[in-house]
Design an enzyme around this catalytic site. Sequence first.
Site, PDB file in Angstrom:
ATOM      1  N   THR A  44       0.786  -1.150   0.041  1.00 29.42           N
ATOM      2  CA  THR A  44      -0.029   0.018  -0.118  1.00 29.42           C
ATOM      3  C   THR A  44       0.959   1.166   0.094  1.00 29.42           C
ATOM      4  OG1 THR A  44      -1.664  -1.264   1.234  1.00 29.42           O
ATOM      5  CG2 THR A  44      -1.951   1.168   1.009  1.00 29.42           C
ATOM      6  N   ARG A  48       7.798  -2.344   3.121  1.00 29.55           N
ATOM      7  CA  ARG A  48       7.853  -2.820   4.338  1.00 29.55           C
ATOM      8  C   ARG A  48       8.486  -4.140   4.736  1.00 29.55           C
ATOM      9  NH1 ARG A  48       1.241  -2.409   6.272  1.00 29.55           N
ATOM     10  NH2 ARG A  48       0.823  -0.529   5.108  1.00 29.55           N
ATOM     11  N   SER A 147       3.124   1.098   9.425  1.00 30.67           N
ATOM     12  CA  SER A 147       1.809   1.146   9.819  1.00 30.67           C
ATOM     13  C   SER A 147       1.597   0.068  10.969  1.00 30.67           C
ATOM     14  CB  SER A 147       0.875   0.462   8.465  1.00 30.67           C
ATOM     15  OG  SER A 147      -0.488   0.924   8.675  1.00 30.67           O
ATOM     16  N   HIS A 148       0.607  -0.727  11.079  1.00 28.31           N
ATOM     17  CA  HIS A 148       0.458  -1.497  12.097  1.00 28.31           C
ATOM     18  C   HIS A 148       1.100  -2.729  12.251  1.00 28.31           C
ATOM     19  CE1 HIS A 148      -2.270  -3.091   9.287  1.00 28.31           C
ATOM     20  NE2 HIS A 148      -2.353  -4.115   9.607  1.00 28.31           N
ATOM     21  N   LYS A 157       6.600   4.888   3.154  1.00 25.75           N
ATOM     22  CA  LYS A 157       5.661   5.075   2.137  1.00 25.75           C
ATOM     23  C   LYS A 157       5.656   6.332   1.639  1.00 25.75           C
ATOM     24  CE  LYS A 157       1.903   3.500   5.145  1.00 25.75           C
ATOM     25  NZ  LYS A 157       0.573   3.695   6.190  1.00 25.75           N
ATOM     26  N   ASP A 307       0.936   4.919  12.995  1.00 23.28           N
ATOM     27  CA  ASP A 307       1.084   6.001  12.198  1.00 23.28           C
ATOM     28  C   ASP A 307      -0.310   6.708  11.948  1.00 23.28           C
ATOM     29  OD1 ASP A 307      -0.129   3.889  10.714  1.00 23.28           O
ATOM     30  OD2 ASP A 307       0.805   5.065   8.717  1.00 23.28           O
ATOM     31  N   ASP A 309      -3.257   5.710  10.628  1.00 26.63           N
ATOM     32  CA  ASP A 309      -4.348   5.525   9.507  1.00 26.63           C
ATOM     33  C   ASP A 309      -5.194   4.551   9.813  1.00 26.63           C
ATOM     34  OD1 ASP A 309      -2.836   3.293   9.417  1.00 26.63           O
ATOM     35  OD2 ASP A 309      -2.257   3.402   7.297  1.00 26.63           O
TER      36      ASP A 309
END
Length: 334
Positions: A44, A48, A147-148, A157, A307, A309
């Site tokens: 996305t 990562r 992210s998570h 990103k 982060d 989102d």
Amino acid sequence: MALHRLAGKPAPRSLLVNIPRLVTSYYSRKPDVTDPAQKVTFGTSGHRGSSFKNSFNEDHVLAVSQAICQFRKSKNITGPLFMGMDTHALSEPALASALEVFAANGMTVMIQEGLGYTPTPVISHAILTYNRSQTSGLADGVVITPSHNPPDNGGLKYNPPHGGPADTETTSFIEDRANDILGEGNKDVRRTPFEKAISSDTTHEYDYIGPYTEDLANILDMEIIAKAGLKIGVDPLGGAALGFWDPIARWFGLDIDVVNRAIDPTFGFMTVDKDGKIRMDCSSPYAMAGLIGLKDNFDIAFGNEYDLDQEVEVEDFDEITSALEAYEAKKALI
């Protein structure tokens, strides 16, 4: 999948990542460019991985950053690049690596004051706010975050001038070029030492908190929320939103209690997810057990992942627990 015996319970020390070893691996280990699992792979809008698995190491960040510079040049993107990071252990090393490349390429970069943490939506807001009055010299952005993902992960990103996630044409360009650069031993990477990069005329500190906080009134009726007198609980979950909640409370006169002010890159404050791993999954009642446990203290509570989102909002704690359990059951059937 059988439910792990630690699901929903506080993470034991045996599950916590060794942060010094993780950061050492970021700098010392090199990816095998013949192994697809160790190449740059954009999901996305970003790449990562973990430095333990040679999928997110300094070489990856240098190559991706140089590829972003080349993408900007190909699209004539000449405005500032708004740059932020979350609180994962690998985010600050990766920000330093990326800034060394951006500065060497002469890019104007805006970083959070005091090397603070910046959520993904705040970078998007900064891009859109800047570009609103521009017809050329548009801005874009980079967020250093996986992210998570679990605490041993890092990520980067890219957000183009529209402020949202990059499309597949953009990510394919950056991914392909970054892998070409990696395959050639990063010889095409332009780089300057971090001390010079951070003090360069092209690197600027920027207040991300004030403009974002003030602009909330343009999308939410904060006066009505304040008049309702709600007792609001917030758990930033060790993430990049921590520095934003107190200014929001002061600016709009809200009764907000930040229940967890810890910045802990091991995620040691988390409860364990259903599979026995530590992750910031806002859809999981096991990972969010700590937040759900606040049910008697507040009218409403929020939890933000690293982060920002994703978030979980809790009003009726019994209902939200049932909904999350149903969601997990549905996913298991897919």
